[in-house]
Design a protein around this motif. Structure first.
Motif, short mmCIF file in Angstrom:
data_model
loop_
_atom_site.label_atom_id
_atom_site.label_comp_id
_atom_site.label_asym_id
_atom_site.label_seq_id
_atom_site.Cartn_x
_atom_site.Cartn_y
_atom_site.Cartn_z
N GLU A 159 0.84 -1.21 0.00
CA GLU A 159 0.00 0.00 0.00
C GLU A 159 0.87 1.25 0.00
OE1 GLU A 159 -3.11 0.38 -0.40
OE2 GLU A 159 -3.97 -1.61 -0.08
N LEU A 160 1.93 1.25 0.79
CA LEU A 160 2.82 2.41 0.88
C LEU A 160 3.54 2.66 -0.45
CD1 LEU A 160 4.29 1.70 4.42
CD2 LEU A 160 3.01 3.75 3.79
N LEU A 161 3.98 1.57 -1.09
CA LEU A 161 4.69 1.72 -2.36
C LEU A 161 3.77 2.24 -3.45
CD1 LEU A 161 6.78 -1.60 -2.31
CD2 LEU A 161 7.69 0.73 -2.10
N ALA A 162 2.49 1.88 -3.38
CA ALA A 162 1.55 2.26 -4.44
C ALA A 162 0.98 3.66 -4.27
CB ALA A 162 0.41 1.25 -4.50
N CYS A 163 1.00 4.19 -3.04
CA CYS A 163 0.31 5.47 -2.80
C CYS A 163 1.16 6.69 -3.11
CB CYS A 163 -0.17 5.54 -1.34
SG CYS A 163 1.14 5.83 -0.13
N SER A 166 6.90 8.98 0.28
CA SER A 166 8.35 9.07 0.17
C SER A 166 9.00 7.96 0.98
CB SER A 166 8.84 10.43 0.68
OG SER A 166 8.70 10.50 2.09
N ILE A 167 10.28 7.71 0.72
CA ILE A 167 11.00 6.67 1.46
C ILE A 167 11.06 7.02 2.95
CG2 ILE A 167 13.28 7.68 1.06
CD1 ILE A 167 12.37 3.91 1.25
N ASN A 168 11.17 8.30 3.28
CA ASN A 168 11.17 8.71 4.69
C ASN A 168 9.87 8.30 5.36
OD1 ASN A 168 13.04 10.26 3.14
ND2 ASN A 168 13.30 11.66 4.85
N GLU A 169 8.76 8.53 4.67
CA GLU A 169 7.45 8.20 5.23
C GLU A 169 7.23 6.69 5.30
OE1 GLU A 169 5.09 12.16 3.59
OE2 GLU A 169 5.41 10.46 2.26
N ILE A 170 7.65 5.99 4.26
CA ILE A 170 7.51 4.54 4.26
C ILE A 170 8.28 3.93 5.42
CG2 ILE A 170 8.12 2.44 3.00
CD1 ILE A 170 7.58 4.00 0.40
N SER A 223 2.58 8.72 16.34
CA SER A 223 1.70 9.79 15.85
C SER A 223 2.03 10.17 14.42
CB SER A 223 1.80 11.02 16.76
OG SER A 223 1.30 10.73 18.05
N ASP A 224 3.31 10.15 14.08
CA ASP A 224 3.73 10.42 12.70
C ASP A 224 3.16 9.37 11.76
OD1 ASP A 224 5.26 12.63 13.47
OD2 ASP A 224 7.05 11.40 13.82
N VAL A 225 3.19 8.13 12.21
CA VAL A 225 2.68 7.03 11.39
C VAL A 225 1.20 7.23 11.07
CG1 VAL A 225 2.15 4.55 11.39
CG2 VAL A 225 4.37 5.36 12.22
N LEU A 226 0.42 7.59 12.10
CA LEU A 226 -1.01 7.84 11.89
C LEU A 226 -1.23 8.94 10.86
CD1 LEU A 226 -3.99 7.45 12.71
CD2 LEU A 226 -3.61 9.16 14.50
N GLU A 227 -0.46 10.02 10.98
CA GLU A 227 -0.61 11.16 10.06
C GLU A 227 -0.28 10.75 8.63
OE1 GLU A 227 0.17 14.40 7.58
OE2 GLU A 227 1.82 13.16 8.33
N ILE A 228 0.76 9.96 8.45
CA ILE A 228 1.17 9.52 7.11
C ILE A 228 0.10 8.65 6.47
CG2 ILE A 228 2.82 8.05 5.87
CD1 ILE A 228 4.93 9.01 7.99
N LEU A 229 -0.37 7.67 7.21
CA LEU A 229 -1.34 6.74 6.66
C LEU A 229 -2.67 7.41 6.34
CD1 LEU A 229 -0.63 3.66 8.95
CD2 LEU A 229 0.08 3.99 6.58
N LYS A 230 -3.05 8.39 7.14
CA LYS A 230 -4.31 9.11 6.86
C LYS A 230 -4.14 10.10 5.71
CE LYS A 230 -6.88 8.52 11.10
NZ LYS A 230 -7.73 9.15 12.14
N ARG A 231 -2.97 10.72 5.62
CA ARG A 231 -2.75 11.69 4.54
C ARG A 231 -2.80 11.01 3.18
NH1 ARG A 231 2.41 13.40 3.43
NH2 ARG A 231 2.94 13.06 5.61
N TYR A 232 -2.29 9.79 3.11
CA TYR A 232 -2.31 9.06 1.83
C TYR A 232 -3.57 8.19 1.69
CZ TYR A 232 2.44 10.58 0.86
OH TYR A 232 3.55 11.34 0.59
N LYS A 233 -4.48 8.34 2.65
CA LYS A 233 -5.79 7.69 2.60
C LYS A 233 -5.69 6.16 2.52
CE LYS A 233 -7.88 11.76 0.43
NZ LYS A 233 -8.63 12.32 -0.72
#
Length: 443
Positions: A159-163, A166-170, A223-233
């Protein structure tokens, strides 16, 4: 200058960039041996003071980096174990090279990571552990936390690779699903002495991002993880078990990854031995040697691949029109790593997509060639490092019944360039410092 000559020169320049980031050369530029003394970036270690010396780690350059260590201190190494991508191997005597999958982790990677942890845990205070880390380490060293299966971690990774993250976020997300990443390997090695040699594959060479920073303090949080996953839906697309794990972390019911100042980092040394700028600079120097006015655009290039491609094509047009920022014959070199938001069902990678998008913008231009390749020799889930295109690429595609825009919309760049025989095939390079892009404009 013919298109053929420009293409040949682009290949020569790309190879020069690769040669500059040979992992063995990079390691030995920072690690020396003088009799019984190991010198790592000016810090000295008496090899006789250690009872045992272990070599561990992972990444696409892991085998070559381990080979350099074995050549330097093989007579002192007790045991070693390093995870690498399938095919990225070397024949060593003291260090076991273990192959696994990338970019989506597999059981072989998990088994190897478990072996590395057992080796790290066995080390005592008078032991030395040398850890070699390079790009690809995040996928090649999968060790999910209890309660999360490898298949669930694979699902999140896909999911992360497809959305388009960035590598930092992944890696921020990966670290918080792992028992290995985000400084947690240092927990297993302590109180042994730990030296980590790092070949950077991330923009800015942030230590806690490269291979998800297994031996350095982690700056990211749940908390960063939650923000990343929600931002990329994709928060609601990941497995319930993973989502529940993250929620527990946010509430403080699960310990955070190790942070700066913790005692487990008191006996560690982390050294970056190579990065993208070395490949970029070597490419620019080779271009000058063979007669081009060369310019480094940046080694920090990131963003959506198609947008970055348009900018590079615009640079080529400007050189043709006004002779800026450098006059023809010109070679503009850039590095870094772009991302692709996948909307189609085709086959390709960011470098191939970069060239496909570029070919549309430079269509009809004479004396322009653009090459983009991953220094690791693989681009996405393909056997190509990237591709090469010129002002005639779109026209040649039409002659074969292909519409470049349609292939771009379907993220089908591999098939497009395969039909044109314009894939950049290097095979495993045993290194990884992101991408190298070249814009050549002839006279």
């Amino acid at each position: 200058m013919t298109i053929l000559k420009l293409r040949q020169d682009a290949s020569t320049i790309f190879k020069a960039g690769l040669k500059a980031v040979d992992p063995k050369v990079s390691v030995k530029s920072y690690v020396k041996r003088e009799n019984k003394t190991l010198i790592v970036d000016k810090r000295k270690y008496d090899l006789d003071q250690f009872d045992k010396i272990y070599v561990i780690g992972g990444g696409k350059a892991g085998a070559s980096m381990a080979a350099a260590i074995e050549e330097l201190i093989g007579d002192h190494i007790t045991e070693g174990f390093v995870n690498v991508k399938y095919g990225y191997t070397a024949r060593l005597e003291k260090i076991k090279i273990h192959e696994a999958d990338h970019p989506v982790p597999d059981d072989a990677g998990r088994e190897g990571a478990e072996k590395i942890v057992r080796l790290a845990e066995s080390a005592e205070e008078r032991d030395l552990i040398i850890c070699v880390i390079s790009g690809g380490g995040s996928a090649l060293l999968p060790l999910p936390v209890q309660g999360i299966s490898l298949s669930e971690k694979q699902e999140v990774t896909k999911e992360l690779l497809a959305c388009g993250a960035s590598i930092n976020e992944i890696n921020a997300v990966r670290k918080h699903m792992s028992r290995f990443k985000g400084g947690q390997l240092a927990r297993f090695t302590y109180p042994a002495t730990l030296i980590t040699l790092i070949l950077s594959d991330v923009i800015g060479s942030y230590l806690d991002v490269i291979a998800s920073g297994p031996t350095v303090p982690d700056s990211s949080t749940f908390s960063d993880v939650l923000e990343i996953l929600k931002r990329y839906k994709i928060w609601n697309k990941i497995p319930d078990t993973v989502r529940n794990h993250f929620e527990k972390g946010i509430k403080g019911n699960i310990p955070e990854t190790p942070k700066a100042g913790e005692s487990i980092f008191s006996k560690t040394q982390n050294v970056i031995v190579g990065s993208n700028i070395q490949a970029v600079m070597a490419g620019a120097e080779k271009a000058r040697e063979i007669g081009y006015h060369s310019m480094i655009l940046s080694s920090f290039v990131e963003g959506e691949t198609k947008d970055v491609a348009r900018v590079h094509a615009a640079v080529a047009k400007e050189i043709l029109q006004s002779g800026n920022p450098v006059p023809a014959p010109a070679c503009v070199v850039s590095g870094g790593e772009t991302t692709v938001a996948i909307h189609g069902k085709g086959k390709g990678g960011r470098n191939q997509e970069f060239c496909l998008a570029s070919s549309i913008d430079i269509a009809g231009l004479e004396s322009v060639v653009i090459l983009s390749g991953g220094t690791d020799g693989t681009d996405g889930p393909t056997d190509a490092a990237g591709a090469i295109c010129d002002g005639e690429t779109v026209e040649r595609a039409v002659e074969k019944g292909m519409n470049a825009s349609n292939y771009l919309c379907n993220n089908n760049s591999y098939v497009f360039f395969e039909n044109l025989n314009d894939l950049l095939i290097t095979g495993p390079t045993n290194t990884n410092v992101m991408d190298l892009r070249l814009v050549l404009v002839g006279t």
